[in-house]
Structure formats: structure tokens, C-alpha cells
Design an enzyme around this catalytic site. Structure first.
Site, short mmCIF file in Angstrom:
data_model
loop_
_atom_site.label_atom_id
_atom_site.label_comp_id
_atom_site.label_asym_id
_atom_site.label_seq_id
_atom_site.Cartn_x
_atom_site.Cartn_y
_atom_site.Cartn_z
N TYR A 137 1.41 -0.99 -0.38
CA TYR A 137 0.02 0.09 -0.42
C TYR A 137 0.42 1.24 -0.01
O TYR A 137 1.76 0.95 0.57
CB TYR A 137 -0.80 -0.50 1.28
CG TYR A 137 -2.52 -0.56 1.07
CD1 TYR A 137 -3.33 0.72 0.34
CD2 TYR A 137 -2.86 -1.18 0.95
CE1 TYR A 137 -4.49 0.07 -0.60
CE2 TYR A 137 -4.72 -1.55 0.68
CZ TYR A 137 -5.18 -0.63 0.02
OH TYR A 137 -6.45 -0.57 -0.43
N GLU A 186 -0.67 4.24 -0.51
CA GLU A 186 -1.57 6.13 -0.90
C GLU A 186 -0.55 7.53 -0.45
O GLU A 186 0.15 6.94 0.83
CB GLU A 186 -2.55 5.88 0.13
CG GLU A 186 -3.88 4.80 -0.38
CD GLU A 186 -5.14 4.98 0.35
OE1 GLU A 186 -5.67 5.68 1.07
OE2 GLU A 186 -5.66 3.56 0.22
N ASP A 222 -7.23 14.47 -23.87
CA ASP A 222 -6.21 13.23 -23.63
C ASP A 222 -6.30 12.11 -25.12
O ASP A 222 -6.39 12.62 -25.95
CB ASP A 222 -8.19 11.98 -22.93
CG ASP A 222 -8.08 10.79 -22.81
OD1 ASP A 222 -7.16 10.68 -23.29
OD2 ASP A 222 -9.31 10.28 -22.72
N THR A 236 -3.59 7.12 -21.45
CA THR A 236 -3.38 5.64 -20.72
C THR A 236 -1.75 5.04 -21.28
O THR A 236 -1.15 5.87 -22.31
CB THR A 236 -4.33 4.34 -21.26
OG1 THR A 236 -4.03 4.89 -22.94
CG2 THR A 236 -5.52 4.92 -21.01
N LYS A 267 -1.71 1.41 -24.98
CA LYS A 267 -2.36 1.56 -26.10
C LYS A 267 -1.27 1.77 -27.21
O LYS A 267 0.05 1.48 -27.15
CB LYS A 267 -2.70 2.49 -26.85
CG LYS A 267 -4.54 1.99 -25.88
CD LYS A 267 -5.66 3.50 -25.77
CE LYS A 267 -6.58 2.97 -25.74
NZ LYS A 267 -7.01 3.98 -23.85
N ARG A 279 -0.96 -1.50 -18.12
CA ARG A 279 -2.46 -1.82 -18.32
C ARG A 279 -2.77 -0.18 -17.92
O ARG A 279 -2.45 -0.54 -16.83
CB ARG A 279 -3.38 -2.73 -18.52
CG ARG A 279 -4.68 -2.56 -18.65
CD ARG A 279 -5.32 -3.62 -18.89
NE ARG A 279 -5.82 -3.82 -20.19
CZ ARG A 279 -5.33 -3.24 -21.28
NH1 ARG A 279 -6.50 -2.40 -21.38
NH2 ARG A 279 -5.67 -4.25 -22.88
#
Ligand code: DSN
Length: 494
Positions: free
Chosen positions: A80, A82, A257, A286, A289, A295
């Protein structure tokens, strides 16, 4: 130790048993998984076979390198983290800090960005971070200043109610879905269409191109807080200098984007007015692509937005995925290499060759061609819906996806278009000559398919009839074609 960064590179046996390092790594991983749940190991191996045999023309897919894939399969998944680098809500994050910093540093260098945030888990997450960062900068920060407090928890109930109302009253102008925009750019079924008072801009019906004059007029009248540029099914370039001029004129923040074309930006195919990074206030992407990474998502921004973007987790994101950030760092290191530029240029060369091959066989293309990685075929000229064309092509071994065309009479489910893209096959090493062959296969399938009669009369929008033996013949040709370009040649699971 062998390092395979180019998927088309021939395998180099480098161990005493004659196996490549990559083969040993993936075989060992599958052996470990097989010891717990063999069906998962089998599915992973079967997916490699499918990917190897497919003629993959899905514009948003690619093949990540073995180094990228391996960077994801490890104990970083257990951590974790955060918060942000050096400011975590959990102890013991020094190694996560290392990979997150590397991902951000590589991203800044590859894209020439002032700030990079590598935590978003996906494109939609990246866009949510961007929207809330802009709301934080343009709506929340002034409200806090006016109330004379530092954070929302310190607001009186009355001021908090005012701020919440202000959040829900902001305007966003994005490209419409049927013109090639993305559902996160304000499409009503998506949260973006619900959290903003949204208006769309489209393309000129005569040319299919973005109509900047109409966009400017709409922006002047609507006065949006955010203008979103970028697309998932527009086959041409967008002039981001003009978009920024329009945004500045109406006091909007320009968000781009670039998920689909990030690889073309990283590979310096899109430069000057067509490179979003110097023009936009905030850029999302992203990483899987055309950029050919794992991913995931990412946000780039100018210095004024950095502190707002860095609140992405916990503002809208759960704990970051350190294993994926590690893979993002590897992928971005690959994107910094000179060979990535030739890969990016080849994507566009292949796309143009595919478009030319289709046009010369009589296909109708939205905008009449392409300047980027994708081609949008209007299959209504073959008497088909997108859904029928997609299914007939799949049955023939060609993997694409259906997509709306501008002002699509068949809506977003059946559609009238087929979107095809070249990043994956370019990674695999196919070139312009093969694109002409693929155009021939696609045209043969679409010409040999007809809409089936509907149960209640007329023609079905879903069902189709393929000419006898056509699917088998084309599937065989498609398989022969890709067999000449082995996928992951250094990986042998046999
Ligand atoms: N699903 C992606 C695409 O195919 O374009 C975008 O989210």
C-alpha cells in the site's frame, strides 16, 4: 543476459539449456502458478497462443515488451502506498517511491512535461484525476481563499454547501462520441456527463474534420470551465495550438486526453501544433495503447496544477499499483530509445498504407483517410452495420471493433463503422506491404458478407451471412500472414 526490447528481434539462446532468458522467466512463472491453480496457468499460456494467431487491428491494443510484463508480476503488488512520493499514509514505501519517481521522471523527459503523475490505474481514472484537479484549482481553491480557510474540512456548513453546489454547476465542452470523442469526455452515461453541465463539439459533416470555427463559437457562447480535446476514433490530427487559443479566449482550462496517440507524441511523430504537451494545461493518457506499456493511466500538467493533480490518491483513486508503476517506468525508458521513434513513424506509415489499400478497393473511410494510427471504415457502403462487419471479420480471423461514425444512424450499439488501428501489428513487425494484403482481406470479407433477413421482415442489424467458405479462406490467409511475424520470438513455452 539477453535483453529483448524489440519484440521483432530474433531470439538469442543464451543459457546452457539453449533457452532464452525470456523463455526461462515465463516458463518458470507458469510452473509456479500451475502448482496452485493449473487452469490459470493454462489460460495464460492459451492467451499467448491466441495473441500469436490473431490479426489484431484493435486501435487501442498493443504488445508490451517482456521487460514491461515481468515488471508487473512481483511483490510490489503487495504494498500500500497512498499519498505521493515522500508523503505516504503508510510506512515502508521507499522502493515504491523509487519506481514512482522513475516513472514520473521518464514521463517528464519523454514528453517534455513540467509534472507527471503516474498513479492512475486506467484512462478513466486519469481523466477523473484531471477533472477534479481542475475543479480543485479553479473552484475549490478560490472558495477556500474567500472563506479564509486552508481546507474543506475547515469550511462552515454554509460555505461547504455553496462549494458543493458550485462543483455541480461547472461546464465542460468535449468532443462528441460519434465524432470520435471518448465516453469520459462528457457522454451522459459516463460520470463525466453527469458531474458536468456538458456540451459537445463535433466535426464538419462535409469533411469529417474538427470544425474549429464552430467550436470557437460554441465555446464563446457556453463559456466552459474545461475544454477537452483528444479522441478514440478520429483518424486525423488535432491542432492543439488552436484549441489552446480558444480555451484562453473563453477562460477555459485545456485538457487533452492523448491516450490513443501518446506513442506518436513520445516517438516525435506528433510535434509542433500537434503535440498536446506544450499547449494543454493538463494532459491525460493511458500507458498501454500506442505507448506500449502496462495497462494503466498517467497525468501530465503544468506547474500550476501539479499540487492538485498529486491529490489524485486519495481524492479519487485507491492505493496506487506499485507493480504497474514499475512497469510504466520500464515502458517509458523504452519509449526514450531512438528505435521507439522509428516504431512510432511506422505506425502512421502503416495506417496510411492500410487506408490507401482500402480506398483503392472502394471502401468508404471517415474523412477519406488517416493521419494517425487509426482508420475508420464506414461499412454502410457494404450494406452492413458495424456489428455485422465486426462479427464477420472476427469469424474470418481479423480482430477489430465496431465504432460509431459521425451522425451515425445506427447509434452506439450497432454502429455503422469499423475502427482499425496499426500499433499492435507494427510492434509485431508488419509493414506497408502487409497492410495492403490486410486491406485486401478486409475488403474481401466485407464484400462477401450481407445482412441477414430479420425475423419480423426487413434486414437484421445484428445477423449476417458470409459467402460459403469465405471465412475459412480468409482466416487461413490471415494466419499465414501473421505467422511470418512471430510474436515474442524469444518466448518458447513449449
Ligand atoms: N477502450 C478504449 C478504446 O478502445 O479506445 C478507450 O477507452
Amino acid at each position: 543476459m539477453a535483453q529483448q526490447h524489440d519484440l521483432t528481434a530474433p531470439p538469442a539462446a543464451d543459457a546452457a539449456d539453449g533457452r532464452t532468458t525470456e523463455s526461462t522467466a515465463f516458463r518458470s512463472a507458469l510452473d509456479v502458478i500451475r502448482g496452485v491453480e493449473p487452469r490459470v496457468a493454462d489460460a495464460i499460456a492459451a492467451e499467448l497462443t491466441d495473441q500469436r494467431e490473431m490479426l489484431k487491428l484493435i486501435a487501442s491494443e498493443n504488445y508490451a515488451s517482456p521487460a514491461v510484463l515481468l515488471a508487473m508480476g512481483n511483490w510490489f503488488s503487495d504494498k500500500y502506498a497512498e499519498g505521493t512520493v515522500g508523503r505516504r499514509f503508510y510506512a515502508g514505501c521507499r522502493n515504491v517511491d523509487t519506481v514512482e519517481s522513475l516513472a514520473a521522471e521518464h514521463a517528464k523527459s519523454v514528453f517534455g512535461a513540467a509534472h507527471a503523475y503516474a498513479q492512475p490505474h486506467s484512462g478513466i481514472d486519469a481523466n477523473l484525476v484531471a477533472f477534479w484537479a481542475v475543479l480543485s484549482q479553479r473552484v475549490e481553491a478560490p472558495a477556500l481563499a474567500e472563506a479564509g480557510v486552508r481546507q474543506v474540512n475547515d469550511l462552515s456548513e454554509q460555505d461547504w454547501a455553496k462549494l458543493r453546489a458550485a462543483f455541480g454547476n461547472q461546464r465542460m465542452l468535449g468532443m462528441s462520441l460519434d465524432a470520435g470523442g471518448h465516453l469520459t469526455h462528457g457522454f451522459r452515461p459516463n460520470i463525466s456527463g453527469k458531474m458536468f453541465d456538458q456540451r459537445s463539439y463535433g466535426t464538419d459533416p462535409r469533411t469529417g474534420l474538427v470544425d474549429y470555427d464552430a467550436l470557437r463559437a460554441s465555446a464563446r457562447e457556453f463559456r466552459p470551465l474545461i475544454i477537452v480535446a483528444g479522441y478514440s476514433a478520429y483518424p486525423r490530427l488535432v491542432n492543439f495550438r488552436i484549441m489552446r487559443e480558444i480555451a484562453d479566449e473563453v477562460g477555459a482550462t485545456l485538457m487533452v486526453d492523448m491516450a490513443h496517440f501518446a506513442g506518436l507524441v513520445a516517438g516525435k511523430v506528433l510535434t509542433g501544433d500537434f503535440d498536446p504537451v506544450p499547449h494543454a494545461n493538463i494532459v491525460t493518457t493511458t500507458t498501454h495503447k500506442s505507448l506500449r506499456g502496462p495497462r494503466g493511466g498517467m497525468v501530465l500538467c503544468d506547474d500550476t496544477l501539479a499540487e492538485h493533480v498529486d491529490r489524485g490518491c486519495p481524492m479519487v483513486l485507491g492505493g496506487p499499483l506499485p507493480h504497474v508503476m514499475a512497469a510504466k517506468a520500464v515502458a517509458l525508458a523504452e519509449a526514450a530509445r531512438p528505435e521507439f521513434r522509428s516504431y512510432a513513424q511506422a505506425i502512421v506509415d502503416n495506417s496510411r498504407a492500410l487506408a490507401e489499400g482500402l480506398l483503392k478497393r472502394g471502401a468508404k473511410l471517415v474523412t477519406g483517410g488517416t493521419d494517425n494510427h487509426l482508420v475508420l471504415i464506414d461499412v454502410s457502403s457494404y450494406g452492413l452495420t458495424g456489428r455485422q462487419a465486426e462479427a464477420a471479420l472476427l469469424e474470418s480471423g481479423i480482430v477489430t471493433n465496431r465504432n460509431s461514425v459521425p451522425q451515425d444512424p445506427n447509434g452506439a450499439w450497432y454502429t455503422s463503422g469499423i475502427r482499425i488501428g496499426t500499433p499492435a501489428l507494427t510492434t509485431r513487425g508488419l509493414g506497408t506491404a502487409e497492410m495492403d494484403e490486410i486491406a485486401d482481406l478486409i475488403d474481401a470479407v466485407l464484400s462477401g458478407t450481407s445482412a441477414a433477413p430479420a425475423a419480423k421482415g426487413g434486414l437484421s442489424k445484428a445477423n449476417y451471412v458470409l459467402a460459403d467458405g469465405l471465412a475459412e479462406r480468409i482466416a487461413g490467409q490471415a494466419a499465414d500472414l501473421v505467422a511470418g511475424f512471430p510474436l515474442y520470438p524469444a518466448i518458447d513455452l513449449g
